[in-house]
Design a protein around this motif. Structure first.
Motif, PDB file in Angstrom:
ATOM      1  N   ALA A   1      40.103 104.023  18.461  1.00 28.46           N
ATOM      2  CA  ALA A   1      39.270 103.151  18.110  1.00 28.46           C
ATOM      3  C   ALA A   1      38.696 102.779  16.677  1.00 28.46           C
ATOM      4  CB  ALA A   1      38.065 103.517  18.840  1.00 28.46           C
ATOM      5  N   LEU A   2      38.833 103.909  16.019  1.00 28.05           N
ATOM      6  CA  LEU A   2      38.664 104.011  14.569  1.00 28.05           C
ATOM      7  C   LEU A   2      39.699 103.397  13.752  1.00 28.05           C
ATOM      8  CD1 LEU A   2      35.981 104.900  13.316  1.00 28.05           C
ATOM      9  CD2 LEU A   2      37.340 106.829  12.050  1.00 28.05           C
ATOM     10  N   ASN A   3      40.842 103.602  14.132  1.00 27.06           N
ATOM     11  CA  ASN A   3      41.895 103.052  13.489  1.00 27.06           C
ATOM     12  C   ASN A   3      42.129 101.333  13.455  1.00 27.06           C
ATOM     13  OD1 ASN A   3      43.019 105.510  13.147  1.00 27.06           O
ATOM     14  ND2 ASN A   3      44.385 105.632  14.681  1.00 27.06           N
ATOM     15  N   VAL A   4      41.713 100.801  14.775  1.00 29.75           N
ATOM     16  CA  VAL A   4      41.870  99.553  14.558  1.00 29.75           C
ATOM     17  C   VAL A   4      40.866  98.873  13.944  1.00 29.75           C
ATOM     18  CG1 VAL A   4      43.159  99.455  17.044  1.00 29.75           C
ATOM     19  CG2 VAL A   4      40.860  99.399  16.843  1.00 29.75           C
ATOM     20  N   THR A   5      39.460  99.767  14.085  1.00 28.22           N
ATOM     21  CA  THR A   5      38.256  98.803  13.426  1.00 28.22           C
ATOM     22  C   THR A   5      38.722  98.997  11.909  1.00 28.22           C
ATOM     23  OG1 THR A   5      37.021 100.198  14.968  1.00 28.22           O
ATOM     24  CG2 THR A   5      35.940  99.081  13.182  1.00 28.22           C
TER      25      THR A   5
ATOM     26  N   ILE B   1      36.554  98.690  21.496  1.00 24.42           N
ATOM     27  CA  ILE B   1      36.694  99.273  23.136  1.00 24.42           C
ATOM     28  C   ILE B   1      37.816  99.115  23.794  1.00 24.42           C
ATOM     29  CG2 ILE B   1      35.811  98.717  25.363  1.00 24.42           C
ATOM     30  CD1 ILE B   1      33.166  97.452  23.926  1.00 24.42           C
ATOM     31  N   THR B   2      38.833  98.310  23.358  1.00 19.38           N
ATOM     32  CA  THR B   2      40.146  98.059  23.804  1.00 19.38           C
ATOM     33  C   THR B   2      40.957  99.225  23.419  1.00 19.38           C
ATOM     34  OG1 THR B   2      39.960  95.690  23.648  1.00 19.38           O
ATOM     35  CG2 THR B   2      42.023  96.557  24.119  1.00 19.38           C
ATOM     36  N   ALA B   3      40.915  99.548  22.133  1.00 13.58           N
ATOM     37  CA  ALA B   3      41.631 100.626  21.509  1.00 13.58           C
ATOM     38  C   ALA B   3      40.917 101.990  22.152  1.00 13.58           C
ATOM     39  CB  ALA B   3      41.506 100.665  19.959  1.00 13.58           C
ATOM     40  N   PHE B   4      39.968 102.227  22.475  1.00 13.46           N
ATOM     41  CA  PHE B   4      39.198 103.302  23.178  1.00 13.46           C
ATOM     42  C   PHE B   4      39.742 103.712  24.270  1.00 13.46           C
ATOM     43  CE2 PHE B   4      35.851 106.095  25.015  1.00 13.46           C
ATOM     44  CZ  PHE B   4      35.784 106.954  23.996  1.00 13.46           C
ATOM     45  N   VAL B   5      40.079 102.428  25.164  1.00 10.56           N
ATOM     46  CA  VAL B   5      40.589 102.643  26.499  1.00 10.56           C
ATOM     47  C   VAL B   5      42.110 102.846  26.777  1.00 10.56           C
ATOM     48  CG1 VAL B   5      38.638 102.001  28.019  1.00 10.56           C
ATOM     49  CG2 VAL B   5      40.423 100.540  27.177  1.00 10.56           C
ATOM     50  N   THR B   6      42.779 102.300  25.620  1.00 17.89           N
ATOM     51  CA  THR B   6      44.138 102.291  25.583  1.00 17.89           C
ATOM     52  C   THR B   6      44.815 103.238  24.627  1.00 17.89           C
ATOM     53  OG1 THR B   6      44.418 100.746  23.787  1.00 17.89           O
ATOM     54  CG2 THR B   6      44.406  99.495  26.014  1.00 17.89           C
ATOM     55  N   ARG B   7      44.192 103.730  23.885  1.00 20.95           N
ATOM     56  CA  ARG B   7      44.576 104.652  22.828  1.00 20.95           C
ATOM     57  C   ARG B   7      45.874 104.266  22.137  1.00 20.95           C
ATOM     58  NH1 ARG B   7      46.311 109.740  24.751  1.00 20.95           N
ATOM     59  NH2 ARG B   7      46.994 108.616  26.470  1.00 20.95           N
ATOM     60  N   SER B   8      45.934 102.888  21.791  1.00 18.97           N
ATOM     61  CA  SER B   8      47.104 102.301  21.327  1.00 18.97           C
ATOM     62  C   SER B   8      46.804 101.064  20.488  1.00 18.97           C
ATOM     63  CB  SER B   8      48.197 101.699  22.349  1.00 18.97           C
ATOM     64  OG  SER B   8      49.110 101.015  21.567  1.00 18.97           O
ATOM     65  N   SER B   9      46.920 101.632  19.014  1.00 20.92           N
ATOM     66  CA  SER B   9      46.513 100.343  18.083  1.00 20.92           C
ATOM     67  C   SER B   9      47.635  99.216  18.330  1.00 20.92           C
ATOM     68  CB  SER B   9      46.988 100.899  16.549  1.00 20.92           C
ATOM     69  OG  SER B   9      46.179 101.942  16.144  1.00 20.92           O
ATOM     70  N   ASN B  10      48.821  99.677  18.438  1.00 20.35           N
ATOM     71  CA  ASN B  10      49.748  98.499  18.868  1.00 20.35           C
ATOM     72  C   ASN B  10      49.203  97.492  19.857  1.00 20.35           C
ATOM     73  OD1 ASN B  10      51.351  99.430  16.985  1.00 20.35           O
ATOM     74  ND2 ASN B  10      53.081 100.378  18.067  1.00 20.35           N
ATOM     75  N   GLY B  11      49.103  98.472  20.915  1.00 17.27           N
ATOM     76  CA  GLY B  11      48.472  97.574  22.372  1.00 17.27           C
ATOM     77  C   GLY B  11      47.246  96.898  21.988  1.00 17.27           C
ATOM     78  N   THR B  12      46.639  97.076  21.083  1.00 10.44           N
ATOM     79  CA  THR B  12      45.462  96.437  20.961  1.00 10.44           C
ATOM     80  C   THR B  12      45.413  95.388  20.000  1.00 10.44           C
ATOM     81  OG1 THR B  12      44.094  98.416  21.064  1.00 10.44           O
ATOM     82  CG2 THR B  12      42.746  96.798  20.268  1.00 10.44           C
ATOM     83  N   LEU B  13      46.688  95.030  19.398  1.00  8.42           N
ATOM     84  CA  LEU B  13      47.126  94.061  18.408  1.00  8.42           C
ATOM     85  C   LEU B  13      46.376  92.659  18.808  1.00  8.42           C
ATOM     86  CD1 LEU B  13      50.078  94.340  16.292  1.00  8.42           C
ATOM     87  CD2 LEU B  13      47.877  93.809  15.593  1.00  8.42           C
ATOM     88  N   PRO B  14      46.705  92.249  19.947  1.00  8.47           N
ATOM     89  CA  PRO B  14      46.354  90.938  20.145  1.00  8.47           C
ATOM     90  C   PRO B  14      44.647  90.650  20.145  1.00  8.47           C
ATOM     91  CG  PRO B  14      47.866  91.648  21.806  1.00  8.47           C
ATOM     92  CD  PRO B  14      47.682  92.719  21.045  1.00  8.47           C
TER      93      PRO B  14
END
Ligand code: ASP
Length: 424
Positions: free
Chosen positions: A398-402, A267-280
Motif C-alpha cells: 500500500a505504501l509502495n503504490v502511494t 486499498i487495492t494494493a493493500f488487498v492484492t499485495r501487488s504494485s503491478n496489479g494495482t497499476l490500472p
C-alpha cells in the motif's frame, strides 16, 4: 482439466494459509518437543539453501532489467526528477525503518541451532564500504557474494543495455534488445523458481520456526508482534511525514483532496499485495488528480518496478530486529549507511508482486554480515518473518503504490503540468 492427485489439495490450498499453518505448527512442535525437534532441522536447511541458491541470479537479472527499463529517451526533466524522488524517498524510508527498529527495540536473544564460528565480523569504515562497491573483478564479487558490488555492476550494466536499446545503429540496438530479452527471461525464470520454492516454504518455515522456539522459548513470539507494530507505525509515519509533507508543502496541494483519490490504489494494493496489479487503479487516480498521461504513463509503471518505500521500511525494521537479537547490539554508522544504500538500490530490483520484498531482505541482511545460513539464528528469524509476511506485505505494498502516486503528482505540479481544475 488437469488430473487430480492425492496431493492436489495441497497446491490448491491458499499458500498464505499454508505458510501460516507451518508457522503455527512449528511453534507448537518447538514448545512441546524442545531440543528433540532439532532432528527436523535439515528440512529447514533445505529451504535456506534453496533461497541462497537463487539470490545471485535474482540480483543480477532483476536489477539489470530494472535499470534497463529506464529508457534514456525518458530521462528528460520529468524522468530525472521522478527517479531522484523515488530514490530519495526510498532512502528516507529505510532510515525510518531503522529508526522504528531503534525505538521499539524488537529484540529477543536468538541463538544459533548449531554453533557457527564468529558472530559479527570486524566492521569496515564507510569509505572502505563505498570503495568496495566498485568491483575490480566481477566474477570475484559474485563468487564472494559481495552484494553491494554486484548491485553496482548490475545497475551499470542495465543502464548500458538501456542505451544500446535506443541506439540508431541497428546492430547495437539488436544487441541491446537481445541482452534485455535474455536477462528478462532469466528474471522470469527466477520468478517461476521462487514460486516453486515457495510451495516448499510451509515445511521450511515449520522446521526453522520449531528450531527457533526449541532453542529460544516462547518469548520470540512477543518480539514478532513488536516487529509488526513497528513496521505499521513506520508505514504510517512515512505516509504522514514524507508523502503528506511532499504533497502539501513541496507541491502546495490540498491533502484532503489528494487522499480522496489516492485511497483507491492504497486499498487495492493493500488487498492484492501487488504494485503491478494495482497499476490500472493508480493510473486512474493520477488521471483524476489531473496528472497528464504523458507523465503518469511513464512514472507509475516505473515506480511499480523501482520504487518500494514500504519494502524499505520493512527491511529496516527486520534487519534491526535480527541484529539486536543475534548480535545483542544494533548497527554501526557504516552498517547503517550500507543498509540504506543496499535497501534503496535493492528496491530497484524488487518486483511489484506479492512477497518479492521478503526475498530482497536476504540481500540487505547479507550486506551487513547477517548471512542466512543453514542452522543460523538469522535463518530462524527470517522464517518467523516469512510466516507473517502476508500481513507485512499488505502494508508495504500500500505504501509502495502511494509513494509512486505522490512523487508523480508532486513532480507534475512542480513542473506546472497538472490540471488544477480537477482540484476544485
Ligand atoms: N508486494 C510488494 C509490491 O508489490 C513488493 C514486496 O513484497 O515488498 O510492491
Amino acid at each position: 482439466m488437469s488430473k487430480k492427485h492425492w496431493y492436489s489439495w495441497y497446491f490448491e490450498f491458499n499458500l498464505l494459509y499454508r505458510i501460516l499453518i507451518g508457522l503455527g505448527v512449528g511453534v507448537v512442535l518447538g514448545l512441546v518437543f524442545k531440543e528433540k525437534i532439532l532432528v527436523i532441522a535439515p528440512f529447514g536447511d533445505i529451504f535456506v539453501r534453496l533461497l541462497k541458491m537463487i539470490m545471485m541470479p535474482i540480483i543480477l537479472s532483476t536489477l539489470i532489467v530494472g535499470a534497463s527499463s529506464v529508457s534514456p529517451a525518458n530521462l528528460g526533466k520529468v524522468g530525472i526528477r521522478v527517479i531522484v524522488f523515488y530514490l530519495l524517498t526510498s532512502a528516507v524510508a529505510v532510515v525510518i525503518g531503522l529508526a522504528m527498529g531503534a525505538v521499539f527495540q524488537p529484540q529477543t536473544q536468538l541463538d544459533n541451532f548449531v554453533e557457527t564460528a564468529g558472530r559479527d565480523a570486524k566492521a569496515p569504515t564507510m569509505a572502505q564500504t563505498l570503495l568496495a562497491m566498485i568491483p575490480t573483478s566481477v566474477a570475484q564479487v559474485i563468487v564472494n557474494e559481495s552484494i553491494l558490488a554486484v548491485i553496482f555492476f548490475a545497475l551499470i550494466f542495465g543502464i548500458g543495455v538501456s542505451y544500446l536499446r535506443v541506439s540508431e545503429n541497428e546492430r547495437l540496438k539488436r544487441a541491446g534488445d537481445i541482452l534485455y530479452t535474455f536477462f528478462d527471461g532469466i528474471a522470469e525464470v527466477m520468478m517461476l523458481i521462487i514460486k516453486g520454492i515457495m510451495q516448499y516454504a510451509p515445511f521450511g518455515v515449520l522446521a526453522l520456526v520449531s528450531g527457533v522456539l526449541a532453542t529460544n522459548g516462547p518469548k520470540v513470539m512477543g518480539a514478532l508482534v513488536t516487529v509488526t507494530i513497528a513496521c505499521f507505525i513506520g508505514y504510517a509515519v512515512h505516509i504522514i511525514a514524507v508523502y503528506g509533507g511532499l504533497v502539501k508543502f513541496y507541491g502546495g496541494l490540498n491533502l484532503k483532496r489528494y487522499f480522496k483519490d489516492a485511497k483507491d490504489p492504497f486499498i487495492t494494493a493493500f488487498v492484492t499485495r501487488s504494485s503491478n496489479g494495482t497499476l490500472p487503479v493508480s493510473m486512474e487516480a493520477a488521471d483524476n488528480l489531473g496528472v497528464p498521461k504523458n507523465i503518469y504513463s511513464f512514472s507509475l509503471p516505473l515506480g511499480a518496478t523501482i520504487n518500494m518505500d514500504g519494502t524499505a521500511i520493512y527491511q529496516g525494521v527486520c534487519a534491526t530486529f535480527i541484529a539486536l537479537s543475534v548480535w545483542g547490539h544494533g548497527f554501526s554508522g557504516t552498517q547503517i549507511g550500507t543498509i540504506v544504500i543496499t535497501a534503496t538500490l535493492a528496491s530497484i530490483g524488487t518486483a511489484g508482486v506479492p512477497g518479492a520484498g521478503a526475498i530482497m531482505l536476504l540481500l540487505v541482511l547479507d550486506s551487513v554480515g547477517l548471512q542466512v545460513t543453514a542452522g543460523s539464528a538469522v535463518a530462524g528469524a527470517y522464517a518467523l518473518f516469512l510466516g507473517i509476511d502476508a500481513l507485512l506485505d499488505m502494508g508495504r505494498t500500500a505504501l509502495n503504490v502511494t509513494g509512486d502516486l505522490s512523487c508523480t503528482t508532486v513532480v507534475a505540479k512542480r513542473l506546472n503540468q497538472i490540471d488544477m481544475t480537477k482540484w476544485r
